[in-house]
Scaffold this active site. Structure first.
Site, mmCIF file in Angstrom:
data_model
loop_
_atom_site.group_PDB
_atom_site.id
_atom_site.type_symbol
_atom_site.label_atom_id
_atom_site.label_comp_id
_atom_site.label_asym_id
_atom_site.label_seq_id
_atom_site.Cartn_x
_atom_site.Cartn_y
_atom_site.Cartn_z
ATOM 1 C CG ASP A 27 63.575 -82.959 33.259
ATOM 2 O OD1 ASP A 27 62.868 -83.746 32.598
ATOM 3 O OD2 ASP A 27 63.725 -81.760 32.953
ATOM 4 C CG ASN A 75 54.999 -84.632 33.582
ATOM 5 O OD1 ASN A 75 55.627 -84.921 34.610
ATOM 6 N ND2 ASN A 75 55.472 -83.778 32.689
HETATM 7 C C1 IPE Z 1 59.254 -82.005 35.745
HETATM 8 O O1 IPE Z 1 59.839 -82.299 34.536
HETATM 9 C C2 IPE Z 1 58.341 -83.110 36.163
HETATM 10 C C3 IPE Z 1 58.989 -84.342 36.566
HETATM 11 C C4 IPE Z 1 60.262 -84.550 36.599
HETATM 12 C C5 IPE Z 1 58.104 -85.398 36.963
HETATM 13 P P1 IPE Z 1 59.207 -81.802 33.151
HETATM 14 O O2 IPE Z 1 60.055 -82.373 32.093
HETATM 15 O O3 IPE Z 1 57.757 -82.126 33.106
HETATM 16 O O4 IPE Z 1 59.354 -80.230 33.265
HETATM 17 P P2 IPE Z 1 59.371 -79.124 32.121
HETATM 18 O O5 IPE Z 1 58.190 -79.402 31.238
HETATM 19 O O6 IPE Z 1 60.657 -79.289 31.387
HETATM 20 O O7 IPE Z 1 59.300 -77.830 32.847
HETATM 21 C C1 IPE Z 2 61.327 -86.877 33.335
HETATM 22 O O1 IPE Z 2 61.854 -87.049 32.082
HETATM 23 C C2 IPE Z 2 60.242 -87.884 33.648
HETATM 24 C C3 IPE Z 2 58.887 -87.321 33.588
HETATM 25 C C4 IPE Z 2 58.584 -86.063 33.497
HETATM 26 C C5 IPE Z 2 57.787 -88.279 33.643
HETATM 27 P P1 IPE Z 2 61.240 -86.343 30.808
HETATM 28 O O2 IPE Z 2 60.264 -87.286 30.187
HETATM 29 O O3 IPE Z 2 60.705 -85.007 31.131
HETATM 30 O O4 IPE Z 2 62.521 -86.236 29.910
HETATM 31 P P2 IPE Z 2 62.935 -85.035 28.930
HETATM 32 O O5 IPE Z 2 62.854 -83.764 29.711
HETATM 33 O O6 IPE Z 2 61.953 -85.062 27.797
HETATM 34 O O7 IPE Z 2 64.319 -85.359 28.507
HETATM 35 MG MG MG Z 3 61.523 -83.162 31.119
#
Ligand code: IPE
Ligand code: IPE
Ligand code: MG
Length: 254
Positions: A27, A75
């Site tokens: 993340d 996502n």
């Molecule tokens: C979890 O991260 C999913 C992945 C890392 C693929 P998210 O960024 O989607 O999670 P939330 O929305 O902060 O819970």
């Molecule tokens: C994790 O990074 C990757 C995916 C969930 C695809 P994020 O895109 O969730 O990054 P933040 O949480 O917005 O920083």
């Molecule tokens: Mg995230």
């Protein structure tokens, strides 16, 4: 790379006892980009580089199982279309470009999740790499793609119901093992250590069944910046845990 310990400043990376399966919620790509005034997609691109580096490091260390959360079902449906399309294109490119990394490191590549919903071009490349690497007997790398812990359990429940309906499974035999046998990858062992980068204290629908007794480590480092030092901190933290699985650390003599 130098093997001379007098000159080495490399982080000492060792797999702690009992650690077979490491799972990572990768993340913070968006925050990494935003903090630099860049587009979120740039963060995802950097994150793909971290996937290559960490995968290679884990394979070199001799880790057995590495599972990376790359895209959740949430996502896939909730992020803006252009971001999801970018992620799919990045995934396709990654799978093609990292073929050599996977093969050179004797890694078996697999996926977890509803990838059947992906465009054909992406599915084909995933399948090609799965097939190509299927006889490798080093680390198993699983990418969780369009993955949800609840979806996995719902899909497994549906398989159980179908097997009961068709007479392949007796109702009395529906137990934990029966469900385990119908998960996306029944051979995948339980998670020993779950790492989440970027500081959030939640599991975001990842491997709900398999993390039941997993140890959790959260670090503030954003995924694109996650390096060997962060990995070493996670492993060393795991090495200091006392896992009890509901029992006692040192069972008292009967
Ligand atoms: C979890 O991260 C999913 C992945 C890392 C693929 P998210 O960024 O989607 O999670 P939330 O929305 O902060 O819970
Ligand atoms: C994790 O990074 C990757 C995916 C969930 C695809 P994020 O895109 O969730 O990054 P933040 O949480 O917005 O920083
Ligand atoms: Mg995230």
């Amino acid at each position: 790379m130098s093997g001379d310990s007098a000159h080495t400043t490399e982080t000492d990376l060792r797999i702690p006892e009992g650690l077979r399966h490491l799972a990572i919620i990768m993340d913070g790509n968006g925050r990494w980009a935003n903090s630099r005034g860049l587009r979120r997609t740039r963060g995802h691109k950097e994150g793909a580089g971290t996937v290559r580096r960490i995968t290679t490091t884990c394979a070199e260390m001799g880790l057995e199982e590495l599972t990376l959360y790359a895209l959740s079902v949430e996502n896939y449906v909730k992020r803006p279309r252009h971001e999801v399309e970018f992620l799919l294109a990045l995934l396709k490119r990654f799978v093609v470009r990292e073929r050599a990394t996977i093969m050179d490191n004797n890694i078996q590549f697999r996926t977890l999740g509803r990838t059947d919903e992906f465009p054909k071009g992406v599915r084909n490349e995933l399948e090609k790499l799965r097939e190509l690497s299927s006889s490798n007997d080093g680390m198993t790398l699983r990418l969780a793609l369009n993955y949800g812990g609840r979806s996995e359990l719902a899909d497994a429940a549906k398989k159980v119901a179908r097997d009961v309906q068709t007479g392949h499974l007796a109702l009395e035999d529906v137990d934990e093992q029966a469900l385990q046998d119908r998960l996306y990858d029944p051979r995948m062992p339980d998670v020993d250590l779950l790492v989440r980068t970027a500081g959030e204290l939640r599991v975001s629908n990842f491997l709900l069944w398999q993390i039941s007794y997993g140890e959790i480590f959260v670090c503030d480092t954003l995924w694109p910046d996650f390096d060997k030092q962060d990995l070493a901190s996670a492993l060393s933290s795991y090495g200091n845990r006392k896992r009890k699985f509901g029992g006692l650390v040192r069972p008292v003599d009967a």
